[in-house]
Design a protein around this motif. Sequence first.
Motif, mmCIF file in Angstrom:
data_model
loop_
_atom_site.group_PDB
_atom_site.id
_atom_site.type_symbol
_atom_site.label_atom_id
_atom_site.label_comp_id
_atom_site.label_asym_id
_atom_site.label_seq_id
_atom_site.Cartn_x
_atom_site.Cartn_y
_atom_site.Cartn_z
ATOM 1 N N CYS A 89 0.732 -1.428 -0.019
ATOM 2 C CA CYS A 89 0.054 -0.004 0.103
ATOM 3 C C CYS A 89 0.968 1.447 -0.170
ATOM 4 O O CYS A 89 0.428 2.269 -0.878
ATOM 5 N N MET A 90 2.005 1.312 0.737
ATOM 6 C CA MET A 90 2.983 2.306 0.688
ATOM 7 C C MET A 90 3.276 2.411 -0.612
ATOM 8 O O MET A 90 3.445 3.497 -1.247
ATOM 9 N N LEU A 91 3.737 1.536 -1.607
ATOM 10 C CA LEU A 91 4.446 1.512 -2.739
ATOM 11 C C LEU A 91 3.457 2.043 -3.567
ATOM 12 O O LEU A 91 3.485 2.998 -4.581
ATOM 13 N N THR A 92 2.049 1.678 -3.508
ATOM 14 C CA THR A 92 1.088 2.272 -4.425
ATOM 15 C C THR A 92 0.851 3.696 -4.473
ATOM 16 O O THR A 92 0.636 4.551 -5.230
ATOM 17 N N MET A 111 11.708 7.488 -2.234
ATOM 18 C CA MET A 111 11.032 6.256 -1.190
ATOM 19 C C MET A 111 10.437 4.902 -1.765
ATOM 20 O O MET A 111 10.473 4.015 -1.210
ATOM 21 N N GLY A 112 10.178 5.161 -3.130
ATOM 22 C CA GLY A 112 9.844 3.730 -3.731
ATOM 23 C C GLY A 112 11.062 3.010 -3.553
ATOM 24 O O GLY A 112 10.990 1.628 -3.388
ATOM 25 N N SER A 113 12.333 3.249 -3.935
ATOM 26 C CA SER A 113 13.221 2.172 -3.826
ATOM 27 C C SER A 113 13.521 1.847 -2.314
ATOM 28 O O SER A 113 13.831 0.844 -2.004
ATOM 29 N N GLY A 114 13.265 2.690 -1.192
ATOM 30 C CA GLY A 114 13.471 2.421 0.100
ATOM 31 C C GLY A 114 12.350 1.222 0.357
ATOM 32 O O GLY A 114 12.629 0.351 1.195
ATOM 33 N N ASN A 123 3.512 -4.490 13.750
ATOM 34 C CA ASN A 123 2.909 -3.156 13.370
ATOM 35 C C ASN A 123 3.643 -2.127 13.468
ATOM 36 O O ASN A 123 3.795 -1.145 12.648
ATOM 37 N N ARG A 124 4.056 -1.994 14.785
ATOM 38 C CA ARG A 124 5.082 -1.079 15.222
ATOM 39 C C ARG A 124 6.351 -0.823 14.326
ATOM 40 O O ARG A 124 6.626 0.147 13.846
ATOM 41 N N VAL A 125 7.018 -2.129 13.902
ATOM 42 C CA VAL A 125 8.068 -2.061 13.234
ATOM 43 C C VAL A 125 7.836 -1.659 11.773
ATOM 44 O O VAL A 125 8.601 -1.103 11.322
ATOM 45 N N VAL A 126 6.733 -2.119 11.145
ATOM 46 C CA VAL A 126 6.101 -1.724 9.902
ATOM 47 C C VAL A 126 6.200 -0.203 9.977
ATOM 48 O O VAL A 126 6.706 0.461 8.966
ATOM 49 N N VAL A 127 5.389 0.520 10.934
ATOM 50 C CA VAL A 127 5.311 1.896 10.778
ATOM 51 C C VAL A 127 6.778 2.570 11.229
ATOM 52 O O VAL A 127 7.262 3.396 10.342
ATOM 53 N N LYS A 128 7.806 1.916 12.110
ATOM 54 C CA LYS A 128 8.886 2.631 11.963
ATOM 55 C C LYS A 128 9.865 2.590 10.505
ATOM 56 O O LYS A 128 10.507 3.371 10.224
ATOM 57 N N LEU A 129 9.613 1.356 10.225
ATOM 58 C CA LEU A 129 10.455 1.177 8.521
ATOM 59 C C LEU A 129 9.876 2.133 7.701
ATOM 60 O O LEU A 129 10.590 2.644 6.907
ATOM 61 N N GLY A 130 8.483 2.350 7.585
ATOM 62 C CA GLY A 130 7.822 3.221 6.716
ATOM 63 C C GLY A 130 8.458 4.696 6.815
ATOM 64 O O GLY A 130 8.662 5.416 6.082
ATOM 65 N N LEU A 131 8.296 5.049 8.183
ATOM 66 C CA LEU A 131 8.885 6.592 8.535
ATOM 67 C C LEU A 131 10.271 6.601 8.125
ATOM 68 O O LEU A 131 10.731 7.690 7.771
ATOM 69 N N ALA A 132 11.093 5.664 8.558
ATOM 70 C CA ALA A 132 12.538 5.774 8.073
ATOM 71 C C ALA A 132 12.661 5.877 6.649
ATOM 72 O O ALA A 132 13.642 6.620 6.234
#
Length: 315
Positions: free
Chosen positions: A67-70, A113-116, A141-150
């Motif tokens: 979803c982040m990628l889309t 961002m897409g590359s990340g 879910n917390r790790v997913v949020v942290k990875l997305g923010l990073a």
Amino acid sequence: MSDSNVSDFTNPSTFILLGIPGLEIAHVWISIPFCAMYVITILGNFTILFIVKREPSLHEPMYYFLCMLTIIDLVLSTSILPKTLSIFWFNSREINFTACLTQMYFMHCFTGMGSGIFVTMAYDRYVAICDPLRHSTILTNRVVVKLGLAVVLRSIILILPHPFLVRQWPYCRTNIIPHSYCEYMAVVKLACADIRVGSYYGLSVALLLAGLDVFFIAVSYTQILRAIFSLSTKDTRLKTFETFSSHLCVILTSYIPALFSFLTHRFGQNVPLYFHVLVANVYILVPPMLNPIIYGMRTKQIRDRLLHLFTDKGN
């Protein structure tokens, strides 16, 4: 006369985008596949978002990253294509200086961002295939949020100097950009100042983002392939490889055109300008169009939900 020209372009209020130099006569015909790709991008990516949101069984890290990628793909294609189509259809070539810098920032920022996100998706597949019993405890879910923010903060911070560097230079030669959108190096080359700092910084950021990301993706995929080939039965290997192959297809369609465009910009002086601009558009427009198609066709969970959705509507 020369002093007048210098004062005219030192702080240009607008830039002029040429579209695809050398192919101006074919702009209308080129706009047809470009517009079709954009429509497919919008429909495909919104469909992925809708399916993932609607189906609770898809509320897991792999699909959160998808979803982040889309969203990134939607913003990336929308940041350049409406203006490109206005050039092709209405010969609307002028773009405000600030709007040009904004377009440049969004394009490069969301590309990073897409590359990340590709790295996070590769890590998710690595954990899911190589250490499946701990997947739910590692990728919470917390790790997913942290990875997305990073991923988001990394790209925002690294690309932020681009528009500031471009704004500080004088433009005494011309304000005509031989491109269909405000690409960083295409604008930098117009400056009549020492642009080595900006050029080296752009090169360093590109190598840092793409180079490190490709390295981590390659390490993850190597471990994944080793795990797949060590599985006991052929059916299990094929099933596991199917979930992995969709990610591999997306990576290849995203990085290969981008790498070609990057290399020709700096080392391909003999490459025709129109070909380079076409490739620069392809690596921005094609991956956002193909990503939902690849994931929709090759990911069983999404494919099943999509078929189920249309079957329900048919009944």
